[in-house]
Design an enzyme around this catalytic site. Structure first.
Site, short mmCIF file in Angstrom:
data_model
loop_
_atom_site.label_atom_id
_atom_site.label_comp_id
_atom_site.label_asym_id
_atom_site.label_seq_id
_atom_site.Cartn_x
_atom_site.Cartn_y
_atom_site.Cartn_z
CB SER A 155 -0.90 0.01 1.25
OG SER A 155 -1.49 1.29 1.46
CE1 TYR A 181 -3.16 -2.03 5.85
CE2 TYR A 181 -2.71 0.24 5.20
CZ TYR A 181 -3.13 -1.05 4.88
OH TYR A 181 -3.51 -1.34 3.59
#
Length: 309
Positions: A155, A181
């Protein structure tokens, strides 16, 4: 490496158009919905046998039926919970024969502070350690395929944080869901760097992919309504799940990438180096070979400690 000819708006079906995957077998984790579902649909539509590796097998069966109704290749469903190392081991033990494509798609994002039974932080445990264990256990099947590919979904969030090796699991520092994350997504790129190096002699290529920002998938279920509204109103360009799956499918199938490994792709092209003040690209900390090697050793140590326990 020349340009792909595809763009940020391309879809997975467009990317795989004209490619024949008959006789090839693929596993897509988290394929019951979102990007994983569209990845599986595109691969099966090109003739591959695709196994949907999912936590919710009932949802997986519904997804498989929907894919099969489009006249695709064989679609199977198998249980897999990446946060449960016993589940990962069972999935790998049940696999027989070669594996040509492994798409490490499933993941969690911005979860409340949660630990697995091993004491691992949930996002790192699921997004990295679960997929690391799965890929390394399936390595013999990948090597047996002769020219297999592994796609590790990362990501743009990886830009926010390297892997903090001194406290990966937030045992000493205050828990921050966003940073947790982010470091797990950096780990997904570092895995591609080191696995690509280690497995090159086996004909296995490993690359990382940023699929793009896709709202409305299960990945965003832990975001607050305020966070979702802010993202939607922030000027960011969002993709459909079909567009989000395009770069994944491109890296998994493009003939020109047969010998390319350890790279990071976005918008159906290899990403540029991220520079301060620019958007997108790949951070230097995510391609650092020393960090990649250290992460590999640390991951093996985590899994070995789990086995001993």
């Amino acid at each position: 490496m020349t340009g792909s000819g595809f763009t940020a708006q391309s879809t997975a079906a467009e990317v795989v158009g004209g490619i024949d995957l008959t006789g090839r077998r693929a596993v897509v984790t988290g394929a019951a919905s979102g990007i994983g579902l569209e990845t599986a649909r595109a691969l099966a539509g090109a003739g591959a046998e695709v196994t949907l590796a999912v936590r919710d097998t009932a949802a997986g069966e519904r997804a498989a039926a929907g894919i099969a109704s489009g006249g695709a290749g064989r679609v199977l469903v198998a249980p897999l919970d990446l946060a449960d190392q016993r589940s990962v081991a069972a999935f790998a033990a049940a696999w027989h024969g070669p594996l040509h494509v492994l798409v490490n798609n499933a993941g969690v994002m911005m979860t409340p502070q949660t630990r697995t039974p091993e004491g691992w932080e949930l996002q790192f445990a699921t997004n990295h350690l679960g997929h690391f264990a799965l890929a390394t256990r399936l390595h013999p099947a990948l090597a047996a395929a002769g020219r297999a590919r592994v796609v590790s979904l990362s990501s743009v969030a990886h830009l926010r944080s390297p892997v903090h090796f001194d406290d990966v699991h937030f045992r000493d520092r205050p828990y921050d869901a966003g940073l947790a994350y982010a470091q797990s997504k950096t780990a997904n790129v570092l895995f591609a760097v080191e696995a690509g190096r280690r497995w090159a002699a086996d004909g296995v290529t490993v690359n990382a992919v940023h699929p793009g920002a896709v709202l409305g998938t299960n990945l965003s279920r832990h975001l607050t309504r305020e966070a979702l509204d802010a993202a939607a109103s922030g000027g960011r360009t969002f993709k459909t799940p079909q567009q989000g799956a395009a770069t994944v499918v491109y890296v998994a199938t493009a003939p020109g990438l047969e010998h390319v490994a350890g790279r990071y792709f976005e918008d159906c092209a290899e990403a540029h180096r991220h520079l301060p003040g620019t958007s997108g690209g790949v951070a230097d900390h995510a391609l650092d070979p020393d960090a990649a090697a250290l992460l590999w050793r640390m991951s093996l140590d985590c899994l070995a400690a789990d086995v001993r326990g």
